[in-house]
Design a protein around this motif. Sequence first.
Motif, PDB file in Angstrom:
ATOM      1  N   ALA A 226      33.825 -46.367  -8.225  1.00 33.24           N
ATOM      2  CA  ALA A 226      32.488 -45.770  -8.297  1.00 33.24           C
ATOM      3  C   ALA A 226      32.520 -44.298  -8.692  1.00 33.24           C
ATOM      4  O   ALA A 226      31.486 -43.743  -9.046  1.00 33.24           O
ATOM      5  CB  ALA A 226      31.772 -45.913  -6.954  1.00 33.24           C
ATOM      6  N   SER A 227      33.682 -43.651  -8.609  1.00 37.68           N
ATOM      7  CA  SER A 227      33.963 -42.245  -8.915  1.00 37.68           C
ATOM      8  C   SER A 227      33.748 -41.382  -7.674  1.00 37.68           C
ATOM      9  O   SER A 227      32.935 -41.705  -6.790  1.00 37.68           O
ATOM     10  CB  SER A 227      33.131 -41.696 -10.075  1.00 37.68           C
ATOM     11  OG  SER A 227      31.882 -41.217  -9.651  1.00 37.68           O
ATOM     12  N   SER A 228      34.456 -40.277  -7.632  1.00 33.16           N
ATOM     13  CA  SER A 228      34.345 -39.371  -6.484  1.00 33.16           C
ATOM     14  C   SER A 228      32.980 -38.711  -6.412  1.00 33.16           C
ATOM     15  O   SER A 228      32.579 -38.204  -5.354  1.00 33.16           O
ATOM     16  CB  SER A 228      35.439 -38.302  -6.548  1.00 33.16           C
ATOM     17  OG  SER A 228      35.285 -37.470  -7.685  1.00 33.16           O
ATOM     18  N   GLU A 229      32.235 -38.691  -7.513  1.00 27.92           N
ATOM     19  CA  GLU A 229      30.887 -38.107  -7.514  1.00 27.92           C
ATOM     20  C   GLU A 229      29.883 -38.962  -6.756  1.00 27.92           C
ATOM     21  O   GLU A 229      28.757 -38.526  -6.503  1.00 27.92           O
ATOM     22  CB  GLU A 229      30.393 -37.892  -8.940  1.00 27.92           C
ATOM     23  CG  GLU A 229      31.069 -36.757  -9.680  1.00 27.92           C
ATOM     24  CD  GLU A 229      32.396 -37.141 -10.307  1.00 27.92           C
ATOM     25  OE1 GLU A 229      32.784 -38.339 -10.197  1.00 27.92           O
ATOM     26  OE2 GLU A 229      33.049 -36.268 -10.893  1.00 27.92           O
ATOM     27  N   LYS A 230      30.263 -40.187  -6.376  1.00 28.87           N
ATOM     28  CA  LYS A 230      29.345 -41.095  -5.693  1.00 28.87           C
ATOM     29  C   LYS A 230      29.733 -41.338  -4.234  1.00 28.87           C
ATOM     30  O   LYS A 230      29.271 -42.298  -3.617  1.00 28.87           O
ATOM     31  CB  LYS A 230      29.275 -42.435  -6.440  1.00 28.87           C
ATOM     32  CG  LYS A 230      28.791 -42.343  -7.891  1.00 28.87           C
ATOM     33  CD  LYS A 230      27.425 -41.680  -8.020  1.00 28.87           C
ATOM     34  CE  LYS A 230      26.306 -42.514  -7.441  1.00 28.87           C
ATOM     35  NZ  LYS A 230      26.044 -43.751  -8.204  1.00 28.87           N
ATOM     36  N   VAL A 231      30.544 -40.446  -3.669  1.00 25.75           N
ATOM     37  CA  VAL A 231      30.993 -40.594  -2.283  1.00 25.75           C
ATOM     38  C   VAL A 231      30.673 -39.308  -1.536  1.00 25.75           C
ATOM     39  O   VAL A 231      30.984 -38.216  -2.017  1.00 25.75           O
ATOM     40  CB  VAL A 231      32.504 -40.880  -2.197  1.00 25.75           C
ATOM     41  CG1 VAL A 231      32.918 -41.127  -0.747  1.00 25.75           C
ATOM     42  CG2 VAL A 231      32.889 -42.070  -3.072  1.00 25.75           C
ATOM     43  N   VAL A 232      30.047 -39.417  -0.353  1.00 28.85           N
ATOM     44  CA  VAL A 232      29.751 -38.231   0.452  1.00 28.85           C
ATOM     45  C   VAL A 232      30.442 -38.340   1.808  1.00 28.85           C
ATOM     46  O   VAL A 232      30.646 -39.439   2.338  1.00 28.85           O
ATOM     47  CB  VAL A 232      28.236 -38.000   0.636  1.00 28.85           C
ATOM     48  CG1 VAL A 232      27.574 -37.745  -0.708  1.00 28.85           C
ATOM     49  CG2 VAL A 232      27.579 -39.152   1.364  1.00 28.85           C
ATOM     50  N   PHE A 233      30.787 -37.188   2.349  1.00 32.26           N
ATOM     51  CA  PHE A 233      31.507 -37.087   3.611  1.00 32.26           C
ATOM     52  C   PHE A 233      30.531 -37.182   4.772  1.00 32.26           C
ATOM     53  O   PHE A 233      29.550 -36.439   4.843  1.00 32.26           O
ATOM     54  CB  PHE A 233      32.235 -35.748   3.656  1.00 32.26           C
ATOM     55  CG  PHE A 233      33.138 -35.561   4.844  1.00 32.26           C
ATOM     56  CD1 PHE A 233      34.377 -36.179   4.897  1.00 32.26           C
ATOM     57  CD2 PHE A 233      32.750 -34.762   5.909  1.00 32.26           C
ATOM     58  CE1 PHE A 233      35.214 -35.999   5.981  1.00 32.26           C
ATOM     59  CE2 PHE A 233      33.577 -34.574   7.005  1.00 32.26           C
ATOM     60  CZ  PHE A 233      34.818 -35.193   7.038  1.00 32.26           C
ATOM     61  N   GLY A 234      30.780 -38.113   5.681  1.00 33.04           N
ATOM     62  CA  GLY A 234      29.982 -38.265   6.883  1.00 33.04           C
ATOM     63  C   GLY A 234      30.853 -38.789   8.003  1.00 33.04           C
ATOM     64  O   GLY A 234      31.820 -39.526   7.753  1.00 33.04           O
ATOM     65  N   THR A 235      30.526 -38.430   9.241  1.00 32.00           N
ATOM     66  CA  THR A 235      31.442 -38.727  10.342  1.00 32.00           C
ATOM     67  C   THR A 235      30.818 -39.348  11.573  1.00 32.00           C
ATOM     68  O   THR A 235      31.533 -39.812  12.458  1.00 32.00           O
ATOM     69  CB  THR A 235      32.130 -37.426  10.802  1.00 32.00           C
ATOM     70  OG1 THR A 235      31.158 -36.567  11.402  1.00 32.00           O
ATOM     71  CG2 THR A 235      32.809 -36.718   9.633  1.00 32.00           C
TER      72      THR A 235
END
Length: 282
Positions: A226-235
Amino acid sequence: MSRTGIPEMANRSRLAQEFMELGRLESLPIIDMHTHMGPFYGTYLPEAPLPRMLAEMERENIDWIVSAPHSALFDPIAGNREIVAAMADHPKKIYGYYTVNPHYSDRINEDLAEYDAIDNYVGFKLLPDYHKYPLTGDRFTPIYEFANERGLLLLSHTWGHSRYNPPGMIAELAVKYPNIRFLMGHSAPGETDYAIEVAASLPNVYLELCDTGRLNGLIAKMVREASSEKVVFGTDFPWYDPHYMLGSVLFSGIDDREISNIVHDNAAALVGGVLQRKAKRG
């Protein structure tokens, strides 16, 4: 051998090496797009009080968070008062999701009027599995229309094979409301391959790492497909220490540009875009 006494790894990124040596990322501030705050019934969360969360953010170089307090998730009377107060007291550290309970749809107009009056709101948080109401239900329509008009974020809990919030419902909504940026909370465990496919095929859908990102090889797969531009950091902080998920990103085998996108850049662009559009509306 590094100066920490830890053997060097041939594929370790500069950012991973920095973290191993310093105990945190000094050169790259972290943005956490999926957090909560305050007590939660039936369990003990040591970092849940806001002062302790802020102290932990300072220790771990978390620049800012986007949050939906536990009180807003389940208490329609208290509603979103806790996040409003937190944003007012810490405007550079805390942004908020307005949490909507679809079983109190008589409040929708009031909710939307309140949203526009509050600085630092950047979107909405939905919990269909918890509220037992589907993402595609009609009670959410005013929220989607409002968010689409303003180009807001929408973080929804997603889960594989759910009646209420599977990846397919996100895909349906993303096509219907192209100006909303949909963040798939947890990236639909049990159907994460499908969630990756949805994020890869639709420009306004993003994967969110909370819990699912800890699985071996999954972050690399998200980036590859999906590419790194489509991933967000959440915890899910304070349920998890953010460094737990950070380690999953740093040692996933992706490169430093991709790490930077996930840990900081994508979130900064998404939230920054919402705030710019909000400023233009006055």
